[in-house]
Design a protein around this motif. Structure first.
Motif, short mmCIF file in Angstrom:
data_model
loop_
_atom_site.label_atom_id
_atom_site.label_comp_id
_atom_site.label_asym_id
_atom_site.label_seq_id
_atom_site.Cartn_x
_atom_site.Cartn_y
_atom_site.Cartn_z
N PHE A 141 48.08 43.61 2.83
CA PHE A 141 47.70 43.13 4.16
C PHE A 141 46.24 43.49 4.41
O PHE A 141 45.71 44.45 3.82
CB PHE A 141 48.64 43.71 5.21
N PRO A 142 45.58 42.69 5.27
CA PRO A 142 44.12 42.82 5.40
C PRO A 142 43.64 44.24 5.64
O PRO A 142 42.64 44.68 5.05
CB PRO A 142 43.78 41.92 6.59
N TRP A 143 44.36 44.98 6.50
CA TRP A 143 43.88 46.31 6.85
C TRP A 143 44.06 47.32 5.72
O TRP A 143 43.59 48.45 5.82
CB TRP A 143 44.58 46.81 8.12
N GLU A 144 44.71 46.91 4.63
CA GLU A 144 44.94 47.85 3.54
C GLU A 144 43.87 47.76 2.44
O GLU A 144 43.81 48.62 1.57
CB GLU A 144 46.31 47.57 2.89
N ARG A 145 43.07 46.72 2.49
CA ARG A 145 42.16 46.44 1.38
C ARG A 145 41.14 47.55 1.13
O ARG A 145 40.69 47.75 0.01
CB ARG A 145 41.44 45.11 1.58
N GLU A 146 40.83 48.27 2.17
CA GLU A 146 39.82 49.31 2.02
C GLU A 146 40.42 50.69 1.82
O GLU A 146 39.74 51.70 1.98
CB GLU A 146 38.89 49.32 3.25
N LYS A 147 41.72 50.76 1.55
CA LYS A 147 42.35 52.06 1.36
C LYS A 147 42.89 52.17 -0.06
O LYS A 147 44.06 51.87 -0.32
CB LYS A 147 43.51 52.21 2.34
N PRO A 148 42.04 52.61 -0.98
CA PRO A 148 42.47 52.60 -2.38
C PRO A 148 43.74 53.42 -2.63
O PRO A 148 44.57 53.02 -3.44
CB PRO A 148 41.27 53.19 -3.13
N GLU A 149 43.92 54.53 -1.91
CA GLU A 149 45.10 55.34 -2.19
C GLU A 149 46.37 54.60 -1.79
O GLU A 149 47.41 54.74 -2.42
CB GLU A 149 45.02 56.74 -1.55
N ASP A 150 46.28 53.75 -0.76
CA ASP A 150 47.43 52.94 -0.38
C ASP A 150 47.69 51.83 -1.41
O ASP A 150 48.84 51.54 -1.75
CB ASP A 150 47.23 52.31 1.01
N LEU A 151 46.63 51.24 -1.88
CA LEU A 151 46.79 50.18 -2.88
C LEU A 151 47.43 50.73 -4.15
O LEU A 151 48.30 50.10 -4.75
CB LEU A 151 45.43 49.54 -3.20
N ILE A 152 47.02 51.92 -4.53
CA ILE A 152 47.58 52.53 -5.74
C ILE A 152 49.06 52.85 -5.54
O ILE A 152 49.89 52.61 -6.43
CB ILE A 152 46.77 53.79 -6.11
N ALA A 153 49.41 53.33 -4.35
CA ALA A 153 50.83 53.61 -4.06
C ALA A 153 51.65 52.32 -4.12
O ALA A 153 52.74 52.28 -4.68
CB ALA A 153 50.97 54.27 -2.69
N LYS A 154 51.10 51.27 -3.54
CA LYS A 154 51.84 50.00 -3.54
C LYS A 154 51.99 49.46 -4.95
O LYS A 154 53.01 48.86 -5.31
CB LYS A 154 51.15 48.98 -2.63
N TRP A 155 50.98 49.65 -5.77
CA TRP A 155 51.06 49.24 -7.18
C TRP A 155 52.16 50.04 -7.89
O TRP A 155 53.00 49.47 -8.58
CB TRP A 155 49.69 49.48 -7.84
N LEU A 156 52.15 51.36 -7.71
CA LEU A 156 53.14 52.19 -8.40
C LEU A 156 54.57 51.76 -8.03
O LEU A 156 55.45 51.72 -8.89
CB LEU A 156 52.95 53.67 -8.05
N PHE A 157 54.79 51.43 -6.77
CA PHE A 157 56.16 51.19 -6.35
C PHE A 157 56.64 49.76 -6.49
O PHE A 157 57.84 49.52 -6.63
CB PHE A 157 56.38 51.73 -4.93
N ASN A 158 55.74 48.80 -6.44
CA ASN A 158 56.20 47.41 -6.57
C ASN A 158 55.44 46.59 -7.60
O ASN A 158 55.78 45.43 -7.83
CB ASN A 158 56.16 46.70 -5.21
#
Lengths: 451, 451
Positions: free
Chosen positions: B411-428
């Motif tokens: 989602f747009p507000w997540e693009r600048e949060k690398p630690e969130d992107l990495i978590a989302k990658w790990l889980f899905n």
């Protein structure tokens, strides 16, 4: 138009009986109701003639006999927070109560903005439907407009959905709560009225009364929702006994109850259409009470592992006659997929059995039952959904294991072993294998779906 | 030709330090060696000039700045039975010893047929490489020709691989075993000779001495392999302490050892290039012995859950200085993906912590370390691989989270949060997000890979 589905069908009859029917035919009428299920059928045409369906009065959907594909009932997600979908995978090392404050309430509060609601809800519906979830019991947020939008979207896309407007008039952050009992009541009634307007018979979308959990509601709100449920026969969803700190909190907040389950029971919330999410730390007495009331449990294994909540004793619940289905519990749970959740249910049952009692182990047949018939039971829809028996609705998915870019590799000697193919699907399959998805006889999603 | 990789890089420096470098540049020379890693780089051209790389002497690979993508080190699968790949997901309710006889030995014995070896090994290499596994420690079977074929295929596709010919001259079924010590010795030497011929410096494929496990080998065979390892400096892989029945079996078969680990140690098999798979039920003494010898552990969480083997104490191992990496353990483990295995490692650590000790919990940073640097440590390749430090080889994957048909929603507000992107990658995340895979500087796989 009527349709004859022809090919291999896989569905659960009982907890342990996963039936595989090669060369079968299912006839579905104009309303999406299954008229017949014929085993050992020669061809759609022969079956049609047998049932006096004239040529030209029906269409045919066949699985490709050369491919490893089969029809499977649509999945039930009996516990999913639609509004938390952007947070899947974000939980760090938190457990339930700090997770709510750190990740969940800030996100949910943003649904005051309808643009956020639109973008998230349309994604979560597309994502779950694409993963074969034909029925979802959704939590939205406290916001009336946003919750109504979730109902609108599910109806327009054609996903069967229970739409829950979260009630939380106690013990919640100032920036995200019901400001009063009256506000919670009004918002709840507004959502019911809206859904009654867009789907008067609740054929596809249905309101569900949603006290968030006992610790976020006053006794007055719980009791009002309980009475409303009795008066209207509307279903109820809430959380129970997910985490030990939460259990203590409920005990101290609601001393009138002898137990967490008893708090709900005394407020009239334990009915035959009540979905209780988690049920990790129930006592024997609570289990017996829930069984007596005919309420169901949504088992959320991915969430329970992620948030270190505990290991739900599924067999122990089933043994006492408690209905059990599966829930993703997005975003306590990290996956929007019920197939993935079923896999986790099987794995978590092994962790439970590592404590010394082998009887907790769930088999592939059992977790696929939980994902379908079990879910229908929990949602009070077992007379209508869950498998392919005549009289039920055609909510189904076409699974193709050897589709393009499939995550599952099938070797030649495995093609004739359906139980092996099903195991491989459970453990490595994903939405790429969901070729088509139907709800109520209507094609609504899948990799082979185009408008 | 030399290459400058430009964009966002994510890699582990230590167990807890997962570094995210936006706008960085990595220069890789003609041999696939990383010459520099520049942070806060303006452009590939500016970086090239700084390092005196003339225009025209290098190519550029950039991540799309508009997309959620990053370079990540290639994964290490430190324990995978290539020959068992067709059986992923097939284990029913078995545990280790009956699983071997029911599912595993019958399949492995079919690798006497080179056609089976070809079809399975080519699939497993493509599948693991497509999931970002740039280095795999493979078990093949007892068959020399089939094992050699695995080496040929890995080399031709370009996956870094340790090739293990299974030694098993005791306690194994008549239809699938080494008929004698001499047969095991000859076959082992034949495979080494073959690999020496096709890759003389073991740059991409390397033989690995593979006593299947202590319970399937005579003391003579174990000792001969131990001595061979000392003489040749070849690495060793085997299983240890996966299952309690297995531990008892080893104790009764090899009374000369004070413990399972001591059996290997007395036979000279615990070296700095030894990979011990599982290590679930080690004693304190065994942990200390393994740490002293500098051997590594391959943690296989998916397998340990599936076969109800137990919950490996990863932090407990690391705390004593034992090297730990991740293994899929296909097909005791059900997934060929190390990303999926890392997710399971995090979840299993939570089940372990449910027993009362929070310190067992693994974080996202920690499981991604195990999947990369930890794996390199275990394989004895930490001076060469595991992250993007200068001097190491370019074994890498380009991860794109917002690729077509991605399983991850951003989602747009997540693009600048690398630690969130990495978590989302790990889980899905899954192989759809693996856009490109390089080994030794050469592009070898990924959804954007074409020959």
């Amino acid at each position: 138009m009527r349709t004859i589905y022809f090919g291999t069908f896989v569905h659960s009859l009982t907890l342990s009986d996963l039936q595989v029917l090669p060369s079968a035919a299912v006839g579905v009428d104009e309303d999406g109701t299954i008229e017949f299920l014929d085993q050992n059928a020669d061809s759609p045409e022969v079956v049609a003639e047998k049932h006096s369906w004239p040529v030209g009065s029906y269409s045919i959907v066949s699985t490709d006999p050369a491919s490893a594909s089969f029809f499977f009932p649509g999945f039930f997600d009996t516990h999913i927070h639609a509004s938390q979908y952007p947070n899947v995978g974000l939980f760090g090392k938190t457990t339930l109560l700090d997770w709510l404050n750190t990740y969940t309430f800030p996100l949910e509060s943003s649904f005051a903005d309808l643009k956020v609601a639109d973008s998230v809800y349309s994604r979560v519906i597309a994502r779950t439907l694409g993963n074969g979830t034909t029925t979802a019991a959704y939590y939205a947020t406290v916001h009336t407009a946003g919750t109504n939008r979730l109902a609108d979207l599910a109806l327009s896309v054609g996903q069967r959905a229970f739409i829950g407007r979260c009630c939380m008039d106690a013990n919640s952050p100032d920036y995200y709560c019901d400001k009063s009992l009256e506000e919670a009541q009004k918002a709840t009634l507004d959502v019911i009225e809206h859904i009654k307007k867009i789907d008067p018979n609740y054929d596809i979308v249905c309101p569900i009364l949603t006290p968030r959990f006992a610790a976020s509601c006053t006794k007055e709100l719980l009791s009002w929702l309980g009475k409303l449920s009795t008066d209207t026969n509307l279903p109820v969803q809430t959380h129970i006994s997910e985490n030990l700190l939460e259990v203590d909190l409920v005990k101290s907040m609601h001393p009138f109850g002898n137990s967490y389950a008893d708090v709900y029971d005394k407020c009239g919330l334990l009915g035959e259409r009540t979905i209780l999410a988690h049920a990790v730390h129930l006592t024997e007495d609570e289990r017996a009470l829930i069984a007596r009331r005919g309420s169901g449990v949504s088992h959320c294994p991915a969430s329970n592992s992620a948030l270190t909540s505990g290991e739900t004793r599924v067999k122990w619940l089933l043994d006492a006659g408690v209905k059990v289905g599966l829930g993703t519990d997005v975003s306590g749970g990290f996956t929007p997929s019920i197939l993935h959740t079923a896999r986790q249910a099987l794995l978590v049952s092994r962790h439970l059995s590592m404590k010394g009692d082998e009887s907790h182990k769930l088999s592939i047949e059992e977790v696929l039952y939980l994902a379908t018939v079990g879910g229908a039971n929990v949602c009070g829809l077992d007379n209508k959904l869950g498998n392919f028996l005549p009289g039920k609705k055609w909510d189904a998915q076409l699974i193709t294991l050897d589709c393009k870019d499939s995550p599952v590799d099938i070797f030649p000697w495995e093609r004739e072993k359906p139980e092996d193919l099903i195991a491989k699907w459970l453990f490595n399959g994903d939405d790429r294998n969901v070729t088509k998805v139907w709800v109520n006889g209507k094609l609504v999603a899948g990799t082979a779906f185009t408008l």
